[in-house]
Design a protein around this motif. Structure first.
Motif, PDB file in Angstrom:
ATOM      1  N   GLY A 122      -3.916 -59.440 -16.183  1.00 35.71           N
ATOM      2  CA  GLY A 122      -4.556 -60.172 -17.375  1.00 35.71           C
ATOM      3  C   GLY A 122      -4.701 -59.393 -18.622  1.00 35.71           C
ATOM      4  O   GLY A 122      -3.847 -58.637 -18.748  1.00 35.71           O
ATOM      5  N   SER A 123      -5.696 -59.786 -19.414  1.00 33.19           N
ATOM      6  CA  SER A 123      -6.020 -58.889 -20.677  1.00 33.19           C
ATOM      7  C   SER A 123      -7.598 -59.142 -20.927  1.00 33.19           C
ATOM      8  O   SER A 123      -8.273 -60.087 -20.480  1.00 33.19           O
ATOM      9  N   PHE A 129      -8.387 -67.278 -10.610  1.00 41.97           N
ATOM     10  CA  PHE A 129      -8.249 -67.284 -12.121  1.00 41.97           C
ATOM     11  C   PHE A 129      -9.930 -67.210 -12.675  1.00 41.97           C
ATOM     12  O   PHE A 129     -10.622 -68.077 -11.965  1.00 41.97           O
ATOM     13  N   THR A 130     -10.118 -66.443 -13.414  1.00 45.67           N
ATOM     14  CA  THR A 130     -11.454 -66.563 -14.098  1.00 45.67           C
ATOM     15  C   THR A 130     -11.315 -68.034 -14.830  1.00 45.67           C
ATOM     16  O   THR A 130     -12.569 -68.684 -15.091  1.00 45.67           O
ATOM     17  N   ASP A 131     -10.402 -68.328 -15.576  1.00 46.00           N
ATOM     18  CA  ASP A 131     -10.083 -69.733 -15.896  1.00 46.00           C
ATOM     19  C   ASP A 131      -8.761 -70.347 -15.701  1.00 46.00           C
ATOM     20  O   ASP A 131      -7.837 -69.780 -16.350  1.00 46.00           O
ATOM     21  N   ILE A 137      -8.642 -62.695 -16.187  1.00 40.85           N
ATOM     22  CA  ILE A 137      -8.210 -62.211 -14.979  1.00 40.85           C
ATOM     23  C   ILE A 137      -7.566 -63.343 -14.126  1.00 40.85           C
ATOM     24  O   ILE A 137      -7.875 -64.357 -13.968  1.00 40.85           O
ATOM     25  N   ALA A 138      -6.243 -62.695 -13.404  1.00 41.35           N
ATOM     26  CA  ALA A 138      -5.537 -63.681 -12.493  1.00 41.35           C
ATOM     27  C   ALA A 138      -5.612 -62.582 -11.283  1.00 41.35           C
ATOM     28  O   ALA A 138      -4.747 -61.701 -11.427  1.00 41.35           O
ATOM     29  N   LEU A 139      -6.160 -62.837 -10.106  1.00 39.13           N
ATOM     30  CA  LEU A 139      -6.184 -61.957  -9.160  1.00 39.13           C
ATOM     31  C   LEU A 139      -5.123 -62.524  -8.017  1.00 39.13           C
ATOM     32  O   LEU A 139      -5.008 -63.811  -7.668  1.00 39.13           O
ATOM     33  N   LEU A 150      -4.347 -54.340 -15.595  1.00 46.60           N
ATOM     34  CA  LEU A 150      -3.766 -54.397 -14.381  1.00 46.60           C
ATOM     35  C   LEU A 150      -5.283 -54.204 -13.658  1.00 46.60           C
ATOM     36  O   LEU A 150      -6.096 -53.318 -14.167  1.00 46.60           O
ATOM     37  N   PHE A 151      -5.711 -55.079 -12.873  1.00 40.24           N
ATOM     38  CA  PHE A 151      -7.111 -55.067 -11.965  1.00 40.24           C
ATOM     39  C   PHE A 151      -6.629 -54.536 -10.560  1.00 40.24           C
ATOM     40  O   PHE A 151      -5.798 -55.106 -10.001  1.00 40.24           O
TER      41      PHE A 151
END
Length: 248
Positions: free
Chosen positions: A213-214, A54-56, A89-91, A120-121
């Protein structure tokens, strides 16, 4: 459109592999021949969030739902991207995908406004080089499009889009993302899996990570499934795993 999400119980590794094999034989319509189920997550337990970086991590949590669980983005991530691009973002951790078909259930939990979104990434190379789809209420130059981030602020690349989507309130939606490297095709579907809401074509990035994510909103995701011809296991060298998870 309320989605009935399937249950995937937490099983030992060998049983889980057998489960993936079994599910791969039950492909929904539109999955090409030669594609196998490469990743599945139905968030049946709190430990399921350890499948992501995660970014966070503090912005996300496991959420108990009526039919099992989900992963929820509850607040804005404490993260400042190097270039203008999504914050939350959650990868999927440690996996790199080439061609794929992705399906997931999403719910948007924020207030209604034009840029109300979930993302969606894919083709994720690093935090300043990736693609993402921004699925939003209303389309404009910065919303409801397929975007590329290439060491610069995001740029829209879709050649076809709808005018937007209706997220509604407390409504789950089925989304599908298709990517084919050979011709650069990118297609995004929302509820109606027969007609895409976005179509793009780009070959800038090859194999890469997949995430959710968003840009700057909140929401939930569940019942993730990714089909493709192959997947590479490769450690993610960026972002963070939740507390207690192995790796970064």
């Amino acid at each position: 459109m309320t989605m009935k999400r399937s249950n995937l119980t937490c099983l030992p590794l060998l049983v889980l592999m057998a489960s993936l094999s079994s599910h791969s034989a039950e492909k929904p319509a539109g999955i090409p021949n030669g594609y196998n189920l490469l990743f599945a997550q139905a968030f049946e337990s709190e430990s399921s969030v350890k499948d992501f970086v995660f970014t966070d991590p503090k912005a996300w949590k496991w959420s108990k739902e009526e039919n099992g669980g989900a992963m929820e983005l509850t607040q804005q991530s404490q993260y400042t991207p190097a270039v203008r691009s999504p914050v939350n973002i959650a990868l999927i951790a440690d996996k790199v995908f080439t061609d794929f078909v992705l399906e997931a259930d999403l719910i948007q939990t924020g207030k209604e406004y034009g840029h109300r979104d979930m993302c969606l990434f894919f083709g994720f190379q690093n935090p300043t080089n990736f693609y993402y789809t921004h699925i939003a209420t209303a389309a404009d130059d910065h919303a409801h499009n397929v975007f590329i981030v290439k060491n610069a602020p995001r740029t829209k690349i879709a050649k076809e889009t709808t005018k937007g989507v209706n997220w509604g309130l407390n409504v789950w939606h089925k989304v599908r993302l298709e990517r084919k490297l050979s011709d650069g095709t990118i297609k995004v579907y929302f509820d109606d899996l027969a007609k895409p809401i976005m179509v793009a074509e780009d070959k800038t990035f090859g194999a890469g990570g997949i995430g959710f994510g968003s840009f700057d909103d909140t929401g939930k995701l569940d019942d993730i499934r990714v089909w493709g011809p192959s997947v590479e296991n490769k450690r993610a060298e960026f972002f963070k795993k939740p507390d207690g998870a192995s790796g970064k």
